[in-house]
Design an enzyme around this catalytic site. Structure first.
Site, PDB file in Angstrom:
ATOM      1  N   LYS A 133       0.837  -1.196   0.000  1.00  0.00           N
ATOM      2  CA  LYS A 133       0.000   0.000   0.000  1.00  0.00           C
ATOM      3  C   LYS A 133       0.877   1.253   0.000  1.00  0.00           C
ATOM      4  O   LYS A 133       1.991   1.239   0.539  1.00  0.00           O
ATOM      5  CB  LYS A 133      -0.887  -0.021   1.252  1.00  0.00           C
ATOM      6  CG  LYS A 133      -1.925   1.086   1.343  1.00  0.00           C
ATOM      7  CD  LYS A 133      -2.785   0.872   2.571  1.00  0.00           C
ATOM      8  CE  LYS A 133      -3.881   1.930   2.682  1.00  0.00           C
ATOM      9  NZ  LYS A 133      -4.771   1.667   3.851  1.00  0.00           N
ATOM     10  N   SER A 208      -9.362   1.831   2.906  1.00  0.00           N
ATOM     11  CA  SER A 208      -8.455   2.633   2.119  1.00  0.00           C
ATOM     12  C   SER A 208      -7.412   1.830   1.346  1.00  0.00           C
ATOM     13  O   SER A 208      -6.660   2.380   0.542  1.00  0.00           O
ATOM     14  CB  SER A 208      -7.734   3.634   3.032  1.00  0.00           C
ATOM     15  OG  SER A 208      -6.971   2.972   4.031  1.00  0.00           O
ATOM     16  N   SER A 232      -9.939  -0.812   6.766  1.00  0.00           N
ATOM     17  CA  SER A 232      -9.265  -0.523   5.496  1.00  0.00           C
ATOM     18  C   SER A 232      -8.544  -1.699   4.865  1.00  0.00           C
ATOM     19  O   SER A 232      -8.135  -1.622   3.706  1.00  0.00           O
ATOM     20  CB  SER A 232      -8.273   0.632   5.679  1.00  0.00           C
ATOM     21  OG  SER A 232      -8.971   1.841   5.870  1.00  0.00           O
TER      22      SER A 232
END
Length: 565
Positions: A133, A208, A232
Site C-alpha cells: 500500500k 483505504s 481498510s
C-alpha cells in the site's frame, strides 16, 4: 513544491512519470468502460504466456514458495509474470501508484543467484513478489499517500516492515492506490484518480487499501500489505473476494511508514496481509514474527509465532467450536446478499459439527460514537497541514469527477472542532471502559454455549452491503467496532451477488433513518457479480487463532459447497 506551481501541473508531471515507467510492450487494448467484469481480461488479452498464466493463477502462496525454493520457478520469472499482470490490472482498474520494474527484477535476479550459489533460500518469503500500500517508504521512491504536496518527497530509508520483508527474501514490486487522507472506505485521490472493482467496475474496490484489493482481485499480486484503522484491509478484501487480516496493534511493525493523523495513539492503524488464500495470510504473519520486529520498532510487541494458539489448543483443539454470529449491528440491517452469506456460513459450520449462536451487538453504537470522536478530534488540522503546501483541494466526496472539487471537508467521518486534551482523555477513558465491558460480555457467554467455554469467535458482516456504487460506501460500522476493541479479524469470501437470488425483501421495521436509506438504496442489478465476504473476530492479540478459525470456516464452506454438487 509550492503554490507557485499549480497543483494540477504537479499531478500531470507525476502521472506522466508513472506512465513512462510502464514498459510499452506491456500495454494492452483495454475493453470499453461498458464492460464491467474484467476479471477474465488477463487470461484473454494475449500479454501473458501460458507459463505466466500458470504462475499467476497459482493462488496458494505456500505452493508458490515451494516452487521458488526448489528453483522449479525462478524469482525472476515469477516476478516478471506478476509484474505484467499488475500492469494489466493497472490498465483495467487503476490500482497502482509507484511502478519500479527494473529495480524489482534486479532484486529477483539477485535472489536467484543467491539460491544457485548457496543452495539455500534467503528467507521464508524467498523470491515472492509482494505489493505494498502507498504508505510504505522504499528508499529512493516517493510515497504520496494521495497528497499532491507529498509528490517529490523521496524516502531516505525503508520502513521497518519493508526491511523485514527484504530480510525474509521477498521482492517488493509495486505500490498501490489509496484515498486522500486514508480515512475513507473507498479509493480516490487527486494524484492517481479512482480505483475500480474488477468484478464490477461500476462499484468501488473499497478503501483505504482499495488498490491492494483490486490488484490482488485480478491476481496481479500473490500477497499484499494494507493498513486498517476502521476496516481498510477488511473492506477491500471482502469487496474483492479475498482473505485479509487485521491484527491487533503492535503485531506488525509500523515504524518508518507514513500515515494520516500521526500522533493519535488511542485507536491505531495496523498493517496486515491480503491474499487470495489463507496460506498467504499465514506465511506473512509467520515471516514478520520471525523477523523480530520488536527489535526494530519500539511499539511492536514481542510476539513470536504461537503454534499452540494456531492449533487452537486453548479452544479444544478446534474440534467443536462455538461461534457467535451478528445478524445486524442495531443500526443498519445488511442487504440480502450479506444475510444470505451469514446463513450459508451458519449452515456450513453446523454441518461441520460446530455450534453457532446469535451474538448481541453489545453497545456497538456507543463504542463507534466514541471512536469516531477520537479519530476526528483534530483531523481537520491534519488534513489542512498536509494539503497546504500546494493548495490542493481536500475531498469531501468519493463521487467527484477529476475536474470537480471543494475546499470544505465533509467526509464520512466529519472533522469536529478540536477538543481539549482533558476532553480527549475522557474519551480514552470511556473507550477503555467499553473494552472492559465487552470482555466481560464475551466471558459471560459461557452460559450460552455447549462447549464449557465462552464463544470462541464472532462472525460478522464486513459491511451492510457488498461493495457500492462509487461515492456511496459511507460506513465502516461493521469493521471499526473491532478496531475500537483492538480485536484481530480476518475476512473470508462466501459468495457473489446474484440478482435472481438476492431479490429485495419486503420492508422491515427500520432501525432508524439510516437503515431506511440503506434499504431504499438496494438494487440487486447494481450489485450483480459483486463478491460477498464476512469476517471472523477473535480475542485481543490472538492472530494465530483467528487465522485457524478462518481456515476452519473456509473448509466448512468448501465442504458444504461440494456436498451440494
Amino acid at each position: 513544491m509550492s503554490k507557485t506551481t499549480h497543483w494540477k501541473d504537479i499531478v500531470a508531471e507525476k502521472r506522466a512519470r508513472q506512465t513512462a515507467a510502464i514498459p510499452k510492450e506491456w500495454l494492452i487494448s483495454p475493453p470499453p468502460n461498458t464492460v464491467l467484469d474484467v476479471t477474465e481480461v488477463p487470461e484473454q488479452c494475449g500479454l501473458l504466456s501460458p507459463k505466466e498464466l500458470e504462475i499467476t493463477n497459482t493462488a496458494d502462496v505456500a505452493v508458490l514458495l515451494a516452487k521458488l525454493a526448489s528453483a522449479e520457478w525462478s524469482s525472476l520469472e515469477v516476478t516478471t509474470a506478476y509484474y505484467k499482470r499488475a500492469i494489466i490490472a493497472q490498465q483495467l482498474v487503476n490500482c497502482l501508484t509507484e511502478i519500479f520494474v527494473e529495480r524489482a527484477l534486479a532484486r529477483a535476479a539477485e535472489l536467484d543467484v543467491y539460491l544457485k550459489a548457496t543452495g539455500k533460500v534467503k528467507g521464508p518469503l524467498h523470491g515472492l513478489p509482494i505489493s505494498l500500500k502507498d504508505q510504505f517508504r522504499l528508499k529512493g521512491l516517493e510515497t504520496t499517500m494521495g497528497y499532491v504536496s507529498w509528490i517529490g518527497k523521496y524516502a531516505e530509508q525503508d520502513s521497518v516492515l519493508v526491511q523485514i520483508l527484504y530480510d525474509a527474501g521477498a521482492v517488493p514490486f509495486v505500490q498501490t492506490n489509496v484515498p486522500q487522507t486514508l480515512m475513507w472506505p473507498e479509493t480516490y485521490n487527486k494524484v492517481f484518480g479512482r480505483t475500480l472493482n474488477p468484478h464490477n467496475r461500476s462499484l468501488t474496490s473499497g478503501g483505504s487499501s482499495g488498490g491492494e484489493g483490486a490488484l490482488i482481485g485480478l491476481k496481479g499480486s500473490p500477497l499484499g500489505v494494507g493498513s486498517d484503522i476502521g476496516g481498510s484491509i477488511r473492506i477491500p478484501a471482502s469487496f474483492n473476494g479475498l482473505y485479509g487480516l487485521k491484527p491487533s496493534y503492535g503485531r506488525v511493525p509500523y515504524a518508518g511508514a507514513v500515515n494520516s493523523c500521526e500522533g493519535q495513539e488511542s485507536v491505531l492503524s495496523v498493517f496486515g496481509p491480503l491474499s487470495q488464500t489463507l496460506s498467504g495470510v499465514k506465511v506473512f504473519m509467520q515471516a514478520v514474527a520471525a523477523g523480530q520486529p520488536w527489535l526494530k520498532d519500539p511499539l511492536a510487541r514481542r510476539a513470536p509465532w504461537d503454534e499452540d494458539l494456531y492449533k487452537l489448543v486453548p479452544y479444544g483443539g478446534g474440534k467443536r467450536l462455538c461461534f457467535g454470529i451478528i445478524w445486524n449491528d442495531g443500526q443498519v440491517a445488511p442487504h440480502p446478499p450479506i444475510t444470505r452469506a451469514l446463513e450459508i456460513t451458519k449452515v456450513a459450520l453446523l454441518a461441520a459439527g460446530h455450534e453457532v449462536i446469535d451474538w448481541d451487538h453489545y453497545r456497538h453504537k456507543e463504542i463507534l460514537m466514541n471512536v469516531s470522536k477520537i479519530w476526528t478530534a483534530a483531523s481537520d488540522s491534519d488534513y489542512a497541514d498536509a494539503t497546504a503546501p500546494t493548495g490542493e483541494p481536500i475531498l469531501n466526496s468519493m463521487n467527484f469527477s477529476e475536474e470537480e472539487y471543494v475546499a470544505e471537508v465533509n467526509t464520512f467521518l466529519p472533522p469536529q472542532k478540536e477538543v481539549s486534551a482533558y476532553d480527549l482523555w475522557k474519551l480514552h477513558l470511556e473507550k477503555r471502559t467499553f473494552r472492559q465491558e465487552y470482555l466481560e460480555q464475551w466471558n459471560k457467554s459461557v452460559n450460552a454455549t455447549g462447549t464449557g467455554r465462552p464463544i470462541d469467535a464472532i462472525i460478522s458482516p464486513v459491511s451492510a452491503n457488498a461493495s457500492a456504487p462509487h461515492g456511496f460506501n459511507r460506513s465502516a460500522a461493521y469493521t471499526a467496532i473491532w478496531n475500537a476493541l483492538d480485536y484481530p479479524a480476518c475476512t473470508f469470501p462466501v459468495t457473489k451477488v446474484d440478482p435472481k437470488v438476492d431479490v429485495k425483501k419486503p420492508a422491515h421495521q427500520f432501525l432508524g433513518d439510516t437503515d431506511k436509506t440503506h434499504y431504499d438504496f438496494y438494487d440487486p442489478e447494481k450489485w450483480a457479480n459483486a463478491p460477498v465476504g464476512l469476517q471472523v473476530v477473535g480475542r485481543h492479540q490472538e492472530e494465530e487463532a483467528v487465522i485457524a478459525f478462518a481456515e476452519i470456516i473456509a473448509d466448512a464452506l468448501k465442504n458444504q459447497s461440494h456436498a451440494k454438487l
